[in-house]
Design a protein around this motif. Structure first.
Motif, PDB file in Angstrom:
ATOM      1  N   LEU A 193       2.360   3.785   6.876  1.00 10.77           N
ATOM      2  CA  LEU A 193       3.273   3.064   6.021  1.00 10.77           C
ATOM      3  C   LEU A 193       2.879   1.553   6.136  1.00 10.77           C
ATOM      4  CD1 LEU A 193       6.571   5.410   6.029  1.00 10.77           C
ATOM      5  CD2 LEU A 193       4.774   4.975   4.285  1.00 10.77           C
ATOM      6  N   GLU A 194       3.081   1.041   7.525  1.00 11.64           N
ATOM      7  CA  GLU A 194       2.910  -0.354   7.920  1.00 11.64           C
ATOM      8  C   GLU A 194       1.369  -0.867   7.354  1.00 11.64           C
ATOM      9  OE1 GLU A 194       3.910  -1.863  11.916  1.00 11.64           O
ATOM     10  OE2 GLU A 194       4.780  -0.141  12.254  1.00 11.64           O
ATOM     11  N   ALA A 195       0.599  -0.083   7.486  1.00  9.12           N
ATOM     12  CA  ALA A 195      -0.900  -0.569   6.991  1.00  9.12           C
ATOM     13  C   ALA A 195      -0.774  -0.762   5.622  1.00  9.12           C
ATOM     14  CB  ALA A 195      -1.946   0.688   7.231  1.00  9.12           C
ATOM     15  N   LEU A 196       0.029  -0.199   4.855  1.00 11.22           N
ATOM     16  CA  LEU A 196       0.080  -0.318   3.328  1.00 11.22           C
ATOM     17  C   LEU A 196       0.454  -1.613   3.025  1.00 11.22           C
ATOM     18  CD1 LEU A 196       1.812   2.812   1.911  1.00 11.22           C
ATOM     19  CD2 LEU A 196      -0.511   2.036   1.415  1.00 11.22           C
ATOM     20  N   ASP A 197       1.617  -2.305   3.771  1.00 10.18           N
ATOM     21  CA  ASP A 197       1.895  -3.647   3.733  1.00 10.18           C
ATOM     22  C   ASP A 197       0.968  -4.732   4.130  1.00 10.18           C
ATOM     23  OD1 ASP A 197       4.363  -2.999   2.445  1.00 10.18           O
ATOM     24  OD2 ASP A 197       5.425  -2.576   4.489  1.00 10.18           O
ATOM     25  N   TRP A 198       0.420  -4.315   5.422  1.00 10.50           N
ATOM     26  CA  TRP A 198      -0.645  -5.345   6.270  1.00 10.50           C
ATOM     27  C   TRP A 198      -1.748  -5.448   5.092  1.00 10.50           C
ATOM     28  CZ3 TRP A 198      -5.401  -4.094   7.610  1.00 10.50           C
ATOM     29  CH2 TRP A 198      -6.237  -5.264   8.145  1.00 10.50           C
ATOM     30  N   GLN A 199      -2.605  -4.507   4.551  1.00  9.40           N
ATOM     31  CA  GLN A 199      -3.637  -4.766   3.973  1.00  9.40           C
ATOM     32  C   GLN A 199      -3.519  -5.645   3.048  1.00  9.40           C
ATOM     33  OE1 GLN A 199      -4.647  -3.148   0.430  1.00  9.40           O
ATOM     34  NE2 GLN A 199      -2.379  -2.670   0.144  1.00  9.40           N
ATOM     35  N   LYS A 200      -2.497  -5.950   2.238  1.00  4.31           N
ATOM     36  CA  LYS A 200      -2.503  -6.837   1.194  1.00  4.31           C
ATOM     37  C   LYS A 200      -2.439  -8.277   1.666  1.00  4.31           C
ATOM     38  CE  LYS A 200       2.671  -7.348   0.499  1.00  4.31           C
ATOM     39  NZ  LYS A 200       3.110  -6.620   1.823  1.00  4.31           N
ATOM     40  N   GLU A 201      -2.260  -8.538   3.006  1.00  6.15           N
ATOM     41  CA  GLU A 201      -2.578  -9.876   3.422  1.00  6.15           C
ATOM     42  C   GLU A 201      -3.633 -10.238   3.928  1.00  6.15           C
ATOM     43  OE1 GLU A 201       0.428 -11.798   3.853  1.00  6.15           O
ATOM     44  OE2 GLU A 201       1.166 -10.279   2.754  1.00  6.15           O
ATOM     45  N   ILE A 202      -4.506  -9.481   4.353  1.00 11.50           N
ATOM     46  CA  ILE A 202      -6.094  -9.874   4.711  1.00 11.50           C
ATOM     47  C   ILE A 202      -6.788 -10.235   3.663  1.00 11.50           C
ATOM     48  CG2 ILE A 202      -6.720  -7.422   4.795  1.00 11.50           C
ATOM     49  CD1 ILE A 202      -7.786 -10.040   7.205  1.00 11.50           C
ATOM     50  N   VAL A 203      -6.707  -9.615   2.415  1.00 11.13           N
ATOM     51  CA  VAL A 203      -7.461  -9.854   1.251  1.00 11.13           C
ATOM     52  C   VAL A 203      -7.218 -11.244   0.719  1.00 11.13           C
ATOM     53  CG1 VAL A 203      -7.834  -7.515   0.539  1.00 11.13           C
ATOM     54  CG2 VAL A 203      -5.913  -8.818  -0.273  1.00 11.13           C
ATOM     55  N   LYS A 204      -6.339 -11.944   1.191  1.00 15.68           N
ATOM     56  CA  LYS A 204      -5.921 -13.394   0.753  1.00 15.68           C
ATOM     57  C   LYS A 204      -7.082 -14.075   1.067  1.00 15.68           C
ATOM     58  CE  LYS A 204      -0.729 -12.897   0.720  1.00 15.68           C
ATOM     59  NZ  LYS A 204       0.540 -13.252   1.365  1.00 15.68           N
ATOM     60  N   ILE A 205      -7.685 -13.931   2.252  1.00 15.53           N
ATOM     61  CA  ILE A 205      -8.916 -14.668   2.581  1.00 15.53           C
ATOM     62  C   ILE A 205      -9.898 -14.691   1.370  1.00 15.53           C
ATOM     63  CG2 ILE A 205     -11.181 -14.592   4.131  1.00 15.53           C
ATOM     64  CD1 ILE A 205      -9.010 -13.559   6.257  1.00 15.53           C
TER      65      ILE A 205
END
Length: 574
Positions: A193-205
């Motif tokens: 569940l945490e990875a669902l939230d985290w993954q949308k941050e890294i793609v901001k690069i």
């Protein structure tokens, strides 16, 4: 007496894949067949187009692997026209690709593959206090309190009690092949569940350097990324530091969440050394510390390993017509309108001619003695190959790349496993995690070098020398190669009179998911499945584990666009 088991579609992958296996009376797979059930043809719509624009079309091959197809296409044109890009552009491209790797590997582990090893419903039996103790013993990740895991457990209970498992529906919960204690199951679900939230941050690069995600912008000759440190337009200092912070966040998540979970889960499946398969490994190489054509300075070394022999690395030449060929003996294609046994073509001369000869729907099984897939059979010197994280790790280890040797040896020591154990489904899963650790470190180094260049006054990102078609040769060929998250990716372009005459892409899942060839040599999926015992033929969890360990992307391997309307077309067999 054998029995045919059909899994169609394989779920939790990108695209459509059918797997048929023959099992004996003991439930052991004695033969396997991998079938791509949609048809590719995107290469056809880029014919006669400006080569500098092709990347924007082929990037749409997939909504997951967007950046890699764009970059491979750009590199093919630059190779054909001998265009050298600025150092900053090389660094930005690598940072974007590294960000994709980290995102893809984390998402694959938690959201596509972990549920093959983690029993979600069993986590309801967990003691949250014990899960908290375990979490704090393996990591410094702050979300590890008893209350936190109790809340997660309550969320799962509400789903189960409602009878609607949502994202956890259709799992083989309670299967005897699951080995994790309830507390580890709860830990893994919480981090899912945490990875669902985290993954949308890294793609901001990608949105910062490429303007958007998915399908970020590229350009032949470098990057369409204006660096303007003190300005309001372009990528200024604020944006660069935002990228830097996102890299640090990724590093923390990978090292404090992903890897501890991977090792904790892997320690319970150390005997699961099934699914090795071919033991032939292919790596084109990538992430040069200088420029893409300097293959000797690849962080991921280039090479071929045959039959698991790490004492010899074979060279690879992507332009040699004797080395890379695609065969169609068991595929629904023709070459030159005909079909000859063993008629392989190098991608420079490849064709995409559809010729469906399979059964009409509805049907129970395919006639696997004939053509049975929309995927071609690529071969290196007529040998089937596996590509992907495990292949890269094996080639890098064999090449003596010190950081690869060190992380592999250290991990195997912690798990008390021999090197040979990596040649398995669980080994591929471990290899993907170790690669992610390495790549987050490379991403940090590349960002630091970009900062250094900028501080020295270099803000250039584009070289438009030889950009005018009037200056091009009348004929030119180029290949754009790279390592994508799922493995070796190549785009071959043939340019004539300023237009794209022919175009072929051979993607990682084409290598791995290929059917048999004229010599009846199995593809990587097929070879990996053979010899595996199914505990329950009605719930073939073992098949899912092995196939998912490759992280299939059939959307890349097969695709179709209507040449008249340019609309996507749904294929219904029969």
């Amino acid at each position: 007496m054998s029995e045919r088991i059909v899994v169609d579609p394989i779920t939790r992958i990108e695209g459509h894949l059918r797997v048929e296996v023959d099992i004996d009376e003991n439930g052991v797979i004695n033969d396997a067949f991998s079938s791509g059930t949609a048809v590719r043809g995107l290469e056809l719509i880029v014919r006669d187009r400006d080569p500098r624009e092709v990347w924007a079309y082929v990037q749409r091959i997939c909504g997951v692997c967007t950046t890699v197809h764009a970059l491979a296409s750009i590199r093919s044109v630059e190779d054909a026209l001998q265009i050298k890009i600025p150092r900053n552009a090389h660094l930005i491209r690598d940072i974007m690709n590294e960000a994709l790797f980290v995102h893809d590997h984390v998402v694959h582990f938690y959201h596509l593959h972990a549920l093959d090893w983690v029993d979600v419903v069993n986590s309801l039996k967990a003691d949250p206090a014990e899960t908290s103790r375990i979490a704090q013993s393996i990591s410094n990740w702050p979300k590890s309190s008893v209350g936190y895991f109790t809340d997660v457990q309550n969320k799962i209970k509400k789903l189960v009690d409602s009878g609607q498992l949502g994202i956890f529906a259709n799992g083989y919960w309670g299967h005897k092949a699951y080995k994790l204690p309830p507390e580890i199951n709860l830990l893994a679900v919480a981090h899912y569940l945490e990875a669902l939230d985290w993954q949308k941050e890294i793609v901001k690069i990608h949105t910062i350097f490429g303007g958007k995600n998915p399908h970020p912008n590229y350009v032949v000759g470098g990057m369409a990324t204006p660096l303007n440190i003190d300005g309001e337009n372009g990528v200024n200092a604020e944006r660069l530091y935002q990228v830097s912070d996102l890299i640090d966040q990724a590093n923390e998540f990978v090292n404090q969440v992903y890897i501890p979970d991977l090792l904790a889960i892997g320690s319970f499946y150390k005997d699961w050394t099934y699914g090795g398969g071919l033991n032939n490994y292919l790596c084109y190489g990538d992430f040069s510390t200088t420029d893409i054509y300097d293959t000797k300075n690849y962080r991921m070394p280039r090479g071929i390993i045959l039959n698991g022999n790490l004492n010899e690395i074979h060279d690879i030449d992507l332009k040699d017509p004797e080395q890379i060929q695609e065969f169609i003996d068991r595929s629904w294609y023709t070459y030159d309108g005909k079909k000859f046994e063993g008629d392989g073509k190098h991608p420079f001369y490849g064709e995409t001619e559809f010729n469906y000869t399979g059964p009409k729907a509805p049907y129970k099984t395919l006639d696997t003695d004939k053509e049975y897939s929309w995927i071609k059979a690529p071969r290196w010197r007529e040998q089937p190959m596996e590509t992907g994280p495990l292949a890269r790790l094996m080639v890098g280890y064999a090449a003596g790349k010190q950081e690869i040797v060190d992380i592999v040896d250290d991990t195997l020591k912690r798990l008390a496993l021999p090197l040979s154990a990596l040649q398995s489904a669980i080994g591929r899963t471990i290899a993907r995690g170790l690669e992610t650790v390495l790549i987050t470190d490379w991403m940090r180094k590349d960002m630091d070098e970009l900062f250094k260049n900028i501080k020295l006054g270099d803000q250039g990102t584009l070289n438009q020398t030889n950009w005018d078609p009037e200056n091009w040769p009348s004929k030119a060929q180029g290949v754009g190669w790279m390592e994508a998250p799922r493995g070796a990716l190549g785009h071959w372009i043939d340019i004539e009179d300023g237009k794209t005459k022919n175009y072929q892409a051979v993607v990682p899942s084409t290598w791995n998911a290929s059917p048999r060839d004229y010599q009846k040599k199995l593809g990587a999926y097929e070879a990996a499945l053979k010899g595996t015992k199914l505990l329950n033929k009605e719930q073939p969890l073992e098949i899912m584990r092995i196939i998912h360990s490759f992280d299939p992307c059939l959307a890349c391997a097969v695709h179709l666009t209507d040449l008249e309307t340019k609309n996507s077309t749904e294929i219904r067999l029969g």
